[in-house]
Design a protein around this motif. Structure first.
Motif, PDB file in Angstrom:
ATOM      1  N   GLY A  64       0.794  -1.217   0.000  1.00 58.37           N
ATOM      2  CA  GLY A  64       0.000   0.000   0.000  1.00 58.37           C
ATOM      3  C   GLY A  64       0.826   1.266   0.000  1.00 58.37           C
ATOM      4  N   ASP A  65       2.072   1.179   0.462  1.00 58.27           N
ATOM      5  CA  ASP A  65       2.937   2.360   0.512  1.00 58.27           C
ATOM      6  C   ASP A  65       3.848   2.460  -0.710  1.00 58.27           C
ATOM      7  OD1 ASP A  65       4.350   0.103   1.205  1.00 58.27           O
ATOM      8  OD2 ASP A  65       5.568   1.080   2.734  1.00 58.27           O
ATOM      9  N   MET A  66       3.551   1.700  -1.748  1.00 65.66           N
ATOM     10  CA  MET A  66       4.400   1.740  -2.933  1.00 65.66           C
ATOM     11  C   MET A  66       4.302   3.072  -3.655  1.00 65.66           C
ATOM     12  SD  MET A  66       4.592  -0.961  -6.058  1.00 65.66           S
ATOM     13  CE  MET A  66       5.815  -0.801  -7.361  1.00 65.66           C
ATOM     14  N   ASP A  67       3.077   3.630  -3.702  1.00 68.01           N
ATOM     15  CA  ASP A  67       2.891   4.878  -4.434  1.00 68.01           C
ATOM     16  C   ASP A  67       1.572   5.504  -3.983  1.00 68.01           C
ATOM     17  OD1 ASP A  67       4.060   6.250  -7.146  1.00 68.01           O
ATOM     18  OD2 ASP A  67       1.900   6.499  -7.010  1.00 68.01           O
ATOM     19  N   ALA A  68       1.523   6.837  -3.995  1.00 67.05           N
ATOM     20  CA  ALA A  68       0.315   7.540  -3.570  1.00 67.05           C
ATOM     21  C   ALA A  68      -0.872   7.254  -4.487  1.00 67.05           C
ATOM     22  CB  ALA A  68       0.588   9.042  -3.522  1.00 67.05           C
ATOM     23  N   THR A  69      -0.599   6.819  -5.710  1.00 73.17           N
ATOM     24  CA  THR A  69      -1.675   6.566  -6.678  1.00 73.17           C
ATOM     25  C   THR A  69      -2.178   5.121  -6.655  1.00 73.17           C
ATOM     26  OG1 THR A  69      -0.139   5.965  -8.463  1.00 73.17           O
ATOM     27  CG2 THR A  69      -0.662   8.305  -8.209  1.00 73.17           C
ATOM     28  N   LEU A  70      -1.641   4.311  -5.748  1.00 73.59           N
ATOM     29  CA  LEU A  70      -1.930   2.872  -5.796  1.00 73.59           C
ATOM     30  C   LEU A  70      -3.425   2.565  -5.760  1.00 73.59           C
ATOM     31  CD1 LEU A  70      -1.232  -0.151  -5.657  1.00 73.59           C
ATOM     32  CD2 LEU A  70      -1.148   0.100  -3.167  1.00 73.59           C
ATOM     33  N   ASP A  76      -8.940   1.708 -10.995  1.00 75.53           N
ATOM     34  CA  ASP A  76      -8.961   1.821 -12.452  1.00 75.53           C
ATOM     35  C   ASP A  76      -8.818   0.461 -13.125  1.00 75.53           C
ATOM     36  OD1 ASP A  76      -9.347   4.527 -12.399  1.00 75.53           O
ATOM     37  OD2 ASP A  76      -7.247   5.059 -12.742  1.00 75.53           O
ATOM     38  N   ILE A  77      -8.049  -0.445 -12.519  1.00 75.05           N
ATOM     39  CA  ILE A  77      -7.950  -1.808 -13.048  1.00 75.05           C
ATOM     40  C   ILE A  77      -9.327  -2.464 -13.006  1.00 75.05           C
ATOM     41  CG2 ILE A  77      -7.048  -4.129 -12.585  1.00 75.05           C
ATOM     42  CD1 ILE A  77      -4.466  -2.751 -11.572  1.00 75.05           C
ATOM     43  N   ARG A  78      -9.998  -2.359 -11.864  1.00 77.12           N
ATOM     44  CA  ARG A  78     -11.310  -2.970 -11.704  1.00 77.12           C
ATOM     45  C   ARG A  78     -12.339  -2.391 -12.681  1.00 77.12           C
ATOM     46  NH1 ARG A  78      -9.799  -7.305  -9.900  1.00 77.12           N
ATOM     47  NH2 ARG A  78      -9.754  -7.758  -7.667  1.00 77.12           N
ATOM     48  N   ALA A 101      -6.136   3.048   5.362  1.00 79.07           N
ATOM     49  CA  ALA A 101      -5.572   2.304   4.231  1.00 79.07           C
ATOM     50  C   ALA A 101      -6.366   1.031   3.960  1.00 79.07           C
ATOM     51  CB  ALA A 101      -4.105   1.967   4.500  1.00 79.07           C
ATOM     52  N   VAL A 102      -6.797   0.357   5.005  1.00 77.06           N
ATOM     53  CA  VAL A 102      -7.596  -0.861   4.830  1.00 77.06           C
ATOM     54  C   VAL A 102      -8.909  -0.530   4.127  1.00 77.06           C
ATOM     55  CG1 VAL A 102      -8.856  -2.695   6.024  1.00 77.06           C
ATOM     56  CG2 VAL A 102      -6.593  -2.002   6.835  1.00 77.06           C
ATOM     57  N   LYS A 103      -9.548   0.547   4.562  1.00 79.45           N
ATOM     58  CA  LYS A 103     -10.815   0.953   3.944  1.00 79.45           C
ATOM     59  C   LYS A 103     -10.618   1.320   2.486  1.00 79.45           C
ATOM     60  CE  LYS A 103     -14.728   4.097   4.517  1.00 79.45           C
ATOM     61  NZ  LYS A 103     -15.306   5.197   5.334  1.00 79.45           N
ATOM     62  N   ARG A 104      -9.554   2.065   2.186  1.00 80.06           N
ATOM     63  CA  ARG A 104      -9.295   2.456   0.795  1.00 80.06           C
ATOM     64  C   ARG A 104      -9.012   1.232  -0.075  1.00 80.06           C
ATOM     65  NH1 ARG A 104      -5.124   7.091  -0.202  1.00 80.06           N
ATOM     66  NH2 ARG A 104      -6.174   7.009  -2.230  1.00 80.06           N
ATOM     67  N   ALA A 105      -8.289   0.259   0.489  1.00 78.72           N
ATOM     68  CA  ALA A 105      -7.980  -0.956  -0.265  1.00 78.72           C
ATOM     69  C   ALA A 105      -9.252  -1.733  -0.581  1.00 78.72           C
ATOM     70  CB  ALA A 105      -7.008  -1.828   0.530  1.00 78.72           C
ATOM     71  N   ILE A 106     -10.149  -1.820   0.387  1.00 80.27           N
ATOM     72  CA  ILE A 106     -11.411  -2.533   0.181  1.00 80.27           C
ATOM     73  C   ILE A 106     -12.265  -1.823  -0.855  1.00 80.27           C
ATOM     74  CG2 ILE A 106     -13.603  -3.126   1.292  1.00 80.27           C
ATOM     75  CD1 ILE A 106     -11.996  -3.715   3.839  1.00 80.27           C
ATOM     76  N   LEU A 107     -12.380  -0.499  -0.734  1.00 78.09           N
ATOM     77  CA  LEU A 107     -13.214   0.266  -1.659  1.00 78.09           C
ATOM     78  C   LEU A 107     -12.635   0.282  -3.070  1.00 78.09           C
ATOM     79  CD1 LEU A 107     -14.248   3.300   0.578  1.00 78.09           C
ATOM     80  CD2 LEU A 107     -15.632   1.327  -0.069  1.00 78.09           C
ATOM     81  N   ALA A 108     -11.322   0.076  -3.180  1.00 77.70           N
ATOM     82  CA  ALA A 108     -10.707   0.018  -4.508  1.00 77.70           C
ATOM     83  C   ALA A 108     -11.065  -1.266  -5.242  1.00 77.70           C
ATOM     84  CB  ALA A 108      -9.190   0.148  -4.391  1.00 77.70           C
TER      85      ALA A 108
END
Length: 309
Positions: A64-70, A76-78, A101-108
């Motif tokens: 998750g900390d690889m890039d601010a745009t992750l 966008d992939i989805r 971060a967990v919430k953002r990952a789930i919503l992504a």
């Protein structure tokens, strides 16, 4: 992961994005020991995105900390804005500080979210379980990803979709050419678009009820105006969905409805009887238009359990 056998894992394509070189190389080494020989690693987000655009992996693992745009990139992939397969399995590894971060990952739309530090062995066990027990996908106005409601949660009318799972396909010995995968993805995306229309209809009905109730109770305030504008946004999104399906007449109908509601929002404090009647009839009109124009999607050749060549 060991239960699959190294011979079944040798063709699985994995992209691993991790900015820390020591962690990245350690994970790659462990994965190759398990038989996942086709594991490519990336230290920069741009290189990872370029690789996805060229050839979709079966599994994407990213820190998750690889890039601010992750998180935006995963979304966008989805939504099929990046790459050729919006249904690749995605595991995100996030830092333990807070729940944002967990919430953002789930919503992504990630399939799985793990808290760092991540044990490679534990992660691969989770991947193995996820591969064989992948959650069905759902689509709403702004979300496409796994359905995370449990059996005990409030019942939902949102349609559940079985999507392409190339990781499982390769393990089961099923391989397809790039063209065959493209056809399978297209079939899934047609279902996604139809399900998105269902979601539009549900939201339209909910918002229209709130608007009509506000007028009945004479609660004429900024919240009412905001709900009218939400209605405009849902109809505009429905028009974009119709555009993606090539349904030009439905695009025109949704656009016309959006403009009518937009005009009402401009004078929401004193709407005409005709404008209020439009809100009353809008949900039914939308459903009738959708039913008339959207046909059940054909099953893609070879089914949904497809694998890349």
């Amino acid at each position: 992961m060991k239960k699959f056998g190294k011979d079944k894992l040798s063709d699985v394509e994995i992209y691993l994005g991790e900015p820390n070189e020591q962690i990245r190389e350690g994970m790659r080494s462990t994965m190759r020991d398990y038989g996942l020989r086709r594991t490519r690693t990336f230290a920069r987000m741009g290189d990872l995105i370029n690789a996805i655009k060229e050839t979709p992996p079966d599994l994407l693992i990213v820190a998750g900390d690889m890039d601010a745009t992750l998180f935006d990139s995963v979304r966008d992939i989805r939504h099929f804005k990046i790459g050729h397969n919006p249904f690749i399995m995605i595991t995100l590894m996030v830092k333990p500080e807070g729940d944002a971060a967990v919430k953002r990952a789930i919503l992504a739309g990630a399939d799985d979210v793990m808290i760092k530090p991540v044990s490679p062995a534990k992660m691969l066990d989770r991947v193995a379980h996820m591969t064989m027990n992948r959650l069905p996908f759902i689509v709403t106005n702004d979300y496409l990803g796994p359905e995370r409601r449990g059996p005990s949660d409030r019942p939902s009318k949102i349609r559940q979709l079985d999507v392409v799972n190339t990781f499982r396909s390769k393990i089961e010995g099923n391989r397809m050419t790039t063209a065959e995968l493209a056809r399978a993805v297209k079939g899934c995306m047609t279902e996604v678009m139809a399900a998105r229309f269902d979601s539009h209809g549900l939201k339209l009905g909910w918002v229209c009820d709130l608007i009509l109730k506000a007028y009945e109770e004479k609660r004429i305030d900024n919240e009412l105006e905001e709900r009218l504008l939400i209605l405009v946004g849902v109809l505009e999104d429905a028009a974009r969905t119709a555009q993606g399906l090539g349904e030009r007449e439905l695009v025109a109908i949704c656009t016309q409805m959006a403009r009518q509601v937009e005009e009402m929002a401009e004078r929401y404090e004193n709407p005409t009887d005709g404008q209020r009647a439009t809100i009353q009839k809008l949900t039914k009109a939308f459903e009738l238009a959708k039913t008339a124009k959207i046909r059940p999607p054909p099953a893609p050749a070879g089914g949904h359990q497809a694998a890349t060549a």
